[in-house]
Structure formats: C-alpha cells, structure tokens
Design a protein around this motif. Structure first.
Motif, PDB file in Angstrom:
ATOM      1  N   PRO A   1       2.951   8.040  -0.916  1.00 49.98           N
ATOM      2  CA  PRO A   1       3.706   7.517  -2.065  1.00 49.98           C
ATOM      3  C   PRO A   1       4.791   6.501  -1.720  1.00 49.98           C
ATOM      4  O   PRO A   1       5.323   5.857  -2.619  1.00 49.98           O
ATOM      5  CB  PRO A   1       4.343   8.789  -2.642  1.00 49.98           C
ATOM      6  CG  PRO A   1       4.566   9.671  -1.437  1.00 49.98           C
ATOM      7  CD  PRO A   1       3.385   9.395  -0.518  1.00 49.98           C
ATOM      8  N   ASP A   2       5.141   6.353  -0.436  1.00 49.94           N
ATOM      9  CA  ASP A   2       6.305   5.557  -0.061  1.00 49.94           C
ATOM     10  C   ASP A   2       5.900   4.117   0.275  1.00 49.94           C
ATOM     11  O   ASP A   2       5.220   3.879   1.278  1.00 49.94           O
ATOM     12  CB  ASP A   2       6.999   6.203   1.144  1.00 49.94           C
ATOM     13  CG  ASP A   2       8.344   5.552   1.469  1.00 49.94           C
ATOM     14  OD1 ASP A   2       8.526   4.375   1.137  1.00 49.94           O
ATOM     15  OD2 ASP A   2       9.207   6.236   2.056  1.00 49.94           O
ATOM     16  N   PRO A   3       6.331   3.117  -0.519  1.00 47.81           N
ATOM     17  CA  PRO A   3       5.924   1.732  -0.235  1.00 47.81           C
ATOM     18  C   PRO A   3       6.472   1.219   1.095  1.00 47.81           C
ATOM     19  O   PRO A   3       5.829   0.380   1.749  1.00 47.81           O
ATOM     20  CB  PRO A   3       6.493   0.936  -1.416  1.00 47.81           C
ATOM     21  CG  PRO A   3       7.530   1.812  -2.027  1.00 47.81           C
ATOM     22  CD  PRO A   3       7.111   3.216  -1.760  1.00 47.81           C
ATOM     23  N   ARG A   4       7.638   1.698   1.533  1.00 47.10           N
ATOM     24  CA  ARG A   4       8.172   1.256   2.827  1.00 47.10           C
ATOM     25  C   ARG A   4       7.266   1.729   3.965  1.00 47.10           C
ATOM     26  O   ARG A   4       6.967   0.971   4.891  1.00 47.10           O
ATOM     27  CB  ARG A   4       9.587   1.785   3.029  1.00 47.10           C
ATOM     28  CG  ARG A   4      10.151   1.489   4.420  1.00 47.10           C
ATOM     29  CD  ARG A   4      11.614   1.878   4.553  1.00 47.10           C
ATOM     30  NE  ARG A   4      12.009   1.858   5.949  1.00 47.10           N
ATOM     31  CZ  ARG A   4      12.131   2.936   6.709  1.00 47.10           C
ATOM     32  NH1 ARG A   4      11.879   4.145   6.199  1.00 47.10           N
ATOM     33  NH2 ARG A   4      12.493   2.834   7.976  1.00 47.10           N
ATOM     34  N   VAL A   5       6.805   2.961   3.889  1.00 47.14           N
ATOM     35  CA  VAL A   5       5.901   3.483   4.917  1.00 47.14           C
ATOM     36  C   VAL A   5       4.611   2.686   4.913  1.00 47.14           C
ATOM     37  O   VAL A   5       4.091   2.301   5.968  1.00 47.14           O
ATOM     38  CB  VAL A   5       5.609   4.982   4.687  1.00 47.14           C
ATOM     39  CG1 VAL A   5       4.549   5.484   5.657  1.00 47.14           C
ATOM     40  CG2 VAL A   5       6.891   5.798   4.837  1.00 47.14           C
ATOM     41  N   ARG A   6       4.082   2.411   3.732  1.00 47.97           N
ATOM     42  CA  ARG A   6       2.826   1.663   3.654  1.00 47.97           C
ATOM     43  C   ARG A   6       2.981   0.275   4.269  1.00 47.97           C
ATOM     44  O   ARG A   6       2.090  -0.208   4.967  1.00 47.97           O
ATOM     45  CB  ARG A   6       2.354   1.569   2.195  1.00 47.97           C
ATOM     46  CG  ARG A   6       1.988   2.919   1.584  1.00 47.97           C
ATOM     47  CD  ARG A   6       1.199   2.764   0.305  1.00 47.97           C
ATOM     48  NE  ARG A   6       1.934   2.138  -0.763  1.00 47.97           N
ATOM     49  CZ  ARG A   6       2.585   2.774  -1.728  1.00 47.97           C
ATOM     50  NH1 ARG A   6       2.616   4.107  -1.732  1.00 47.97           N
ATOM     51  NH2 ARG A   6       3.214   2.111  -2.686  1.00 47.97           N
TER      52      ARG A   6
ATOM     53  N   MET B   1       6.357  -6.265  -1.294  1.00 42.97           N
ATOM     54  CA  MET B   1       6.475  -5.937   0.123  1.00 42.97           C
ATOM     55  C   MET B   1       5.123  -5.548   0.712  1.00 42.97           C
ATOM     56  O   MET B   1       4.659  -6.119   1.684  1.00 42.97           O
ATOM     57  CB  MET B   1       7.482  -4.806   0.328  1.00 42.97           C
ATOM     58  CG  MET B   1       7.662  -4.371   1.770  1.00 42.97           C
ATOM     59  SD  MET B   1       8.738  -2.929   1.940  1.00 42.97           S
ATOM     60  CE  MET B   1      10.282  -3.574   1.347  1.00 42.97           C
ATOM     61  N   GLU B   2       4.448  -4.567   0.090  1.00 40.79           N
ATOM     62  CA  GLU B   2       3.220  -4.075   0.691  1.00 40.79           C
ATOM     63  C   GLU B   2       2.044  -5.021   0.461  1.00 40.79           C
ATOM     64  O   GLU B   2       1.116  -5.067   1.263  1.00 40.79           O
ATOM     65  CB  GLU B   2       2.888  -2.678   0.192  1.00 40.79           C
ATOM     66  CG  GLU B   2       2.708  -2.555  -1.306  1.00 40.79           C
ATOM     67  CD  GLU B   2       2.679  -1.116  -1.758  1.00 40.79           C
ATOM     68  OE1 GLU B   2       2.492  -0.229  -0.918  1.00 40.79           O
ATOM     69  OE2 GLU B   2       2.861  -0.878  -2.967  1.00 40.79           O
ATOM     70  N   SER B   3       2.077  -5.816  -0.607  1.00 38.60           N
ATOM     71  CA  SER B   3       0.985  -6.768  -0.789  1.00 38.60           C
ATOM     72  C   SER B   3       1.031  -7.825   0.312  1.00 38.60           C
ATOM     73  O   SER B   3      -0.007  -8.334   0.746  1.00 38.60           O
ATOM     74  CB  SER B   3       1.045  -7.416  -2.173  1.00 38.60           C
ATOM     75  OG  SER B   3       2.206  -8.201  -2.338  1.00 38.60           O
ATOM     76  N   HIS B   4       2.232  -8.141   0.809  1.00 40.21           N
ATOM     77  CA  HIS B   4       2.341  -9.079   1.931  1.00 40.21           C
ATOM     78  C   HIS B   4       1.706  -8.477   3.184  1.00 40.21           C
ATOM     79  O   HIS B   4       0.946  -9.147   3.894  1.00 40.21           O
ATOM     80  CB  HIS B   4       3.807  -9.409   2.191  1.00 40.21           C
ATOM     81  CG  HIS B   4       4.021 -10.245   3.416  1.00 40.21           C
ATOM     82  ND1 HIS B   4       3.590 -11.546   3.514  1.00 40.21           N
ATOM     83  CD2 HIS B   4       4.602  -9.957   4.620  1.00 40.21           C
ATOM     84  CE1 HIS B   4       3.901 -12.027   4.703  1.00 40.21           C
ATOM     85  NE2 HIS B   4       4.503 -11.092   5.393  1.00 40.21           N
ATOM     86  N   GLY B   5       1.998  -7.209   3.454  1.00 49.37           N
ATOM     87  CA  GLY B   5       1.393  -6.545   4.608  1.00 49.37           C
ATOM     88  C   GLY B   5      -0.110  -6.454   4.478  1.00 49.37           C
ATOM     89  O   GLY B   5      -0.846  -6.638   5.459  1.00 49.37           O
ATOM     90  N   ALA B   6      -0.589  -6.179   3.269  1.00 46.50           N
ATOM     91  CA  ALA B   6      -2.036  -6.111   3.040  1.00 46.50           C
ATOM     92  C   ALA B   6      -2.682  -7.469   3.290  1.00 46.50           C
ATOM     93  O   ALA B   6      -3.764  -7.564   3.880  1.00 46.50           O
ATOM     94  CB  ALA B   6      -2.312  -5.643   1.609  1.00 46.50           C
TER      95      ALA B   6
END
Length: 220
Positions: A99-104, A134-139
């Motif tokens: 559930p945590d976007p920072r972890v993802r 944030m996480e879409s950039h990592g993806a």
C-alpha cells in the motif's frame, strides 16, 4: 555505536569486500542505533554480490519513516536493494503490491539496476504507470529497460483515458511500437502528439530515413 559505524564505513571502502562483512551488515540493519543502520545500508549499497538475508530487512526499513540526519535515504536503500536482491526479485515484486507509494518507488528504482531478472516485475510496473507521479516515474524507468517484454501490455495504454498515461506509454515503447506511435500523431492531446513527433525526430536524427513519413504526417 561509533566504533561499528567506523568499521562499516572502512569496510565499505575496500576494493575487495570480505564476505563476512555483508552478512554482518545485514544483521546490523536491526541495530537499535540509527547511525549503525545508516552505515550498514551504505555498505550494502556497495555490495559485490547478492545478500538475500539483507533484502527483507531493507524492505522493512523502506516502510519506516526516513532515518533522521540521513542524506538521500531513499537513494541509499535503492542502491542497497539493487546490489543485494538479484536472487530475491520475488520479494521486490511482492512489495510492489503493497500500500505504500514510497516503498513502491524505492523498489521500482532498485529493480532498474538488477538486470534481466527484474523483467518479472513488468506486469506490476505497467499497472503502476497509473499511480502517483512518484511511482509512475519509477515504473517508466523500469519499463524502459524491459520495453520488448512490456510491449504487449503497454500498447493498450496508448488508448488509455489519461493523456499522461498515453504519453508515457508511447515514450517507453519507442521503436518497439511503431503502429501505436503513428496513431499517437492523431491523438486528441497535444502532449501525446508531441511525444510521437519527438520519437520520429530522434529516429531521423539517428539516420533512419524511414521515420520521415512520421514527421510529414505530423504536418497534416
């Protein structure tokens, strides 16, 4: 604690790190002193090999608030996971479902440094393209390294209702999704059309004359 920190930092600087240092650093991730934990992460970020014992502990740290007085704590965790989790990709993929976007985001960036084995995370990364910024950039970073494997899953996203998702999917597909990029020239969103025309422009600049038709279509 200061003695352990000094020892960890000195070991991390060695060109040939002794094998026991990694196992000890993994255990010290559970230390009660934040300075020791930070030093253990720094050492693991320079690990020359996988260290499966460290991976669950590093993921647990990612779920905690960033350690105080830590410089770029997420970057350090990303590097440590990238260097130690090559044989534990299944744990990282499971963390992407949390559930945590920072972890993802930490995990997605770590996966970009693992190599072919990180391809197992492609389905989750495609799903997370619709996540927060944030996480879409990592993806996007991860999928750009595995675009051939991701192509089939990405092509439907070029017709997504969100123009940001369509634009990102086109940028990742690059040369693997030519038909989708041609269709992007007719998109209703200017940002998507610009992404498509930039793609053809890069190909022409690289000497691919077959991409000129794409530029001409952009004039229509």
């Amino acid at each position: 604690a200061s003695v352990r920190v000094e020892a960890l930092d000195r070991l991390a600087q060695l060109d040939q790190m002794p094998a026991p240092a990694l196992d000890i650093a993994a255990r010290l991730l559970d230390d009660g002193d934040d300075g020791v934990i930070r030093a253990a992460v720094r050492l693991l970020a320079r690990s020359p090999r996988d260290c499966p014992e460290a991976v669950p502990r590093l993921l647990a740290l990612a779920r905690r608030p960033p350690l105080e007085d830590s410089c770029s704590p997420d970057h350090a965790l990303q590097m440590a996971l990238s260097r130690t989790a090559g044989s534990s990709v299944d744990l990282l993929v499971a963390a992407l479902r949390g559930p945590d976007p920072r972890v993802r985001e930490i995990v997605l960036v770590a996966l970009t440094g693992i190599g072919d084995r990180a391809g197992a995370a492609v389905p989750e990364a495609v799903r997370l393209l619709r996540g927060g910024r944030m996480e879409s950039h990592g993806a996007e970073l991860l999928l750009s390294r595995h675009r051939e494997r991701a192509r089939t899953a990405l092509e439907p996203l070029t017709k997504d209702g969100d123009p940001d998702v369509r634009r990102t999917a086109l940028e990742i597909l690059g040369g693997t999704g030519n038909a989708a990029i041609v269709a992007g020239l007719d998109d209703s969103d200017e940002g998507v059309r610009q992404s498509a025309i930039h793609h053809f422009g890069r190909r022409v600049a690289a000497g691919d004359r077959s991409a000129v038709d794409g530029l001409l279509k952009g004039l229509q």
